[in-house]
Scaffold this active site. Structure first.
Site, PDB file in Angstrom:
ATOM      1  N   GLU A 154     -12.012  -5.550  -5.173  1.00 21.37           N
ATOM      2  CA  GLU A 154     -12.580  -4.211  -4.967  1.00 21.37           C
ATOM      3  C   GLU A 154     -11.792  -3.142  -5.736  1.00 21.37           C
ATOM      4  OE1 GLU A 154     -11.809  -6.361  -2.423  1.00 21.37           O
ATOM      5  OE2 GLU A 154     -13.834  -6.968  -1.851  1.00 21.37           O
ATOM      6  N   ASN A 155     -10.524  -3.422  -6.059  1.00 18.33           N
ATOM      7  CA  ASN A 155      -9.725  -2.420  -6.787  1.00 18.33           C
ATOM      8  C   ASN A 155     -10.264  -2.139  -8.187  1.00 18.33           C
ATOM      9  OD1 ASN A 155      -6.584  -3.456  -5.290  1.00 18.33           O
ATOM     10  ND2 ASN A 155      -7.841  -1.681  -4.809  1.00 18.33           N
TER      11      ASN A 155
ATOM     12  N   TRP B  89       3.066   7.812  -2.482  1.00 18.01           N
ATOM     13  CA  TRP B  89       4.505   7.931  -2.802  1.00 18.01           C
ATOM     14  C   TRP B  89       4.664   8.841  -4.016  1.00 18.01           C
ATOM     15  CZ3 TRP B  89       7.534   6.955  -7.064  1.00 18.01           C
ATOM     16  CH2 TRP B  89       8.918   6.822  -6.862  1.00 18.01           C
TER      17      TRP B  89
ATOM     18  N   GLY C 118       0.250   5.290  -4.486  1.00 19.39           N
ATOM     19  CA  GLY C 118      -0.318   6.561  -4.931  1.00 19.39           C
ATOM     20  C   GLY C 118       0.250   7.733  -4.142  1.00 19.39           C
TER      21      GLY C 118
ATOM     22  N   HIS D 130       2.924   3.118  -8.903  1.00 19.58           N
ATOM     23  CA  HIS D 130       2.735   1.675  -9.133  1.00 19.58           C
ATOM     24  C   HIS D 130       3.987   1.077  -9.789  1.00 19.58           C
ATOM     25  CE1 HIS D 130      -1.257   1.979  -7.735  1.00 19.58           C
ATOM     26  NE2 HIS D 130      -1.765   2.575  -8.795  1.00 19.58           N
TER      27      HIS D 130
ATOM     28  N   SER E 214      -7.016  -6.194  -5.330  1.00 13.65           N
ATOM     29  CA  SER E 214      -8.190  -6.858  -4.765  1.00 13.65           C
ATOM     30  C   SER E 214      -9.325  -6.805  -5.776  1.00 13.65           C
ATOM     31  CB  SER E 214      -8.624  -6.152  -3.481  1.00 13.65           C
ATOM     32  OG  SER E 214      -9.106  -4.858  -3.772  1.00 13.65           O
TER      33      SER E 214
ATOM     34  N   GLU F 293       1.148 -12.167  13.618  1.00 14.90           N
ATOM     35  CA  GLU F 293       1.595 -10.920  14.232  1.00 14.90           C
ATOM     36  C   GLU F 293       1.495  -9.864  13.135  1.00 14.90           C
ATOM     37  OE1 GLU F 293       2.380 -10.528  17.406  1.00 14.90           O
ATOM     38  OE2 GLU F 293       2.018 -12.661  17.754  1.00 14.90           O
TER      39      GLU F 293
ATOM     40  N   ASP G  11       0.839  -1.208   0.000  1.00 15.86           N
ATOM     41  CA  ASP G  11       0.000   0.000   0.000  1.00 15.86           C
ATOM     42  C   ASP G  11       0.873   1.257   0.000  1.00 15.86           C
ATOM     43  OD1 ASP G  11      -2.336   1.440  -0.018  1.00 15.86           O
ATOM     44  OD2 ASP G  11      -2.783   1.156   2.102  1.00 15.86           O
ATOM     45  N   GLY G  12       0.323   2.308  -0.586  1.00 19.08           N
ATOM     46  CA  GLY G  12       0.990   3.615  -0.535  1.00 19.08           C
ATOM     47  C   GLY G  12       1.658   4.031  -1.838  1.00 19.08           C
TER      48      GLY G  12
HETATM   49  C1  IPE Z   1      -1.232   0.048  -3.526  1.00 16.24           C
HETATM   50  O1  IPE Z   1      -1.085   1.422  -3.555  1.00 16.24           O
HETATM   51  C2  IPE Z   1      -1.387  -0.562  -4.905  1.00 16.24           C
HETATM   52  C3  IPE Z   1      -2.702  -1.169  -5.204  1.00 16.24           C
HETATM   53  C4  IPE Z   1      -3.705  -1.284  -4.343  1.00 16.24           C
HETATM   54  C5  IPE Z   1      -2.901  -1.678  -6.545  1.00 16.24           C
HETATM   55  P1  IPE Z   1      -2.349   2.396  -3.605  1.00 16.24           P
HETATM   56  O2  IPE Z   1      -2.712   2.620  -5.033  1.00 16.24           O
HETATM   57  O3  IPE Z   1      -3.442   1.895  -2.744  1.00 16.24           O
HETATM   58  O4  IPE Z   1      -1.727   3.748  -2.997  1.00 16.24           O
HETATM   59  P2  IPE Z   1      -2.435   4.818  -2.062  1.00 16.24           P
HETATM   60  O5  IPE Z   1      -3.073   4.085  -0.929  1.00 16.24           O
HETATM   61  O6  IPE Z   1      -3.444   5.533  -2.897  1.00 16.24           O
HETATM   62  O7  IPE Z   1      -1.310   5.706  -1.613  1.00 16.24           O
HETATM   63 MG    MG Z   2      -4.102   2.276  -0.834  1.00 16.81          MG
END
Ligand code: IPE
Ligand code: MG
Length: 240
Positions: free
Chosen positions: A61-62, A19, A17, A31, A59, A200, A14-15
């Site tokens: 959902e994506n 970044w 976007g 990505h 996912s 964990e 995650d993250g």
């Molecule tokens: C994770 O990064 C990649 C996928 C879910 C495909 P995000 O796209 O969710 O990045 P943020 O959460 O918007 O920063």
């Molecule tokens: Mg995300």
């Protein structure tokens, strides 16, 4: 500090976007940067002795995201499987997938099949790529598979146990020991709900494209300090 090496590590990537946004770039650049981790950090994690790594890359959902972003991600996956993961051919990493086929395009499914075929004889490590995956669906699909076997007279009701249920999931893997979700979000997002029962959990603030080996070691340090009791109590506390 002596590091404990988990058998099965799961990562919610995650993250990407955020970044990119912090750098004034398009989400897609995030990505692309995130996809590099598959040839940098992931092989390092295996080298440290981890047997299984499950990664949540997309996912079900994506698919709610914009068409442009979904298409970019699908192109990226095809490239990742056809070129970057090809390097796994020279390693002992077997690539498997968890998730459902529909509505993935043929070109994506073909690239997935190819990398599975090319690495199927590898035995030392497993990279389980969760693509078009959701944990609740996996459990429902597993229940349906068992029901079919039962209806066909292949199994008895008593054959279904919490252990044997793993064989009905998308991949018959061991339970997860350590879950890492990057980017400072504190959610499971429908990821491997059954396999995470006693995992964990570690939530580094780092965005996925910055998830280096050093960041992974920080998670291992945290994991090594945890006292895993699986619902029991410590031996020395048993007398009271
Ligand atoms: C994770 O990064 C990649 C996928 C879910 C495909 P995000 O796209 O969710 O990045 P943020 O959460 O918007 O920063
Ligand atoms: Mg995300």
């Amino acid at each position: 500090m002596e590091l404990k090496i988990p058998n099965h590590v799961a990562i919610i990537c995650d993250g990407n976007g955020r970044w990119a946004k912090e750098r004034g770039l398009a989400r897609t650049a995030g990505h692309k940067a995130g996809s590099e981790i598959f040839t940098t950090t992931i092989p390092e994690i295996f080298k440290m002795g981890v047997k299984i790594v499950s990664v949540f890359v997309f996912s079900r959902e994506n698919f709610k995201r914009s068409k442009e972003e979904v298409n970019f991600l699908m192109d990226l996956f095809v490239k990742l499987f056809n070129t970057k993961l090809k390097k796994y051919k020279e390693t002992d990493i077997k690539v498997v997938f968890s998730g459902t086929d529909k509505p993935l395009e043929d070109r994506v499914l073909k690239a997935m099949d190819k990398i599975v075929e090319e690495t199927k004889d590898h035995t030392k490590h497993i990279l389980n790529v969760c693509l078009n995956y959701s944990g609740d669906y996996e459990i429902v699909d597993a229940a349906k598979k068992f029901a079919q076997d039962y209806k066909a007279g292949k199994v008895n009701l008593d054959d279904l146990t919490t252990d044997s249920f793993y064989n009905y999931l998308y991949q018959p893997l061991d339970p997860i020991d350590l879950l890492i979700r990057t980017s400072g979000e504190y959610r499971l997002s429908n990821f491997m709900l059954y396999q995470l029962s006693y995992a964990e959990i570690c939530f580094p603030k780092t965005y996925f494209p910055d998830f280096t080996k050093e960041e992974f070691i920080k998670c291992l340090e945290e994991y090594s300090k945890r006292d895993r009791r699986f619902g029991g109590i410590k031996d020395e506390d048993k007398s009271n």
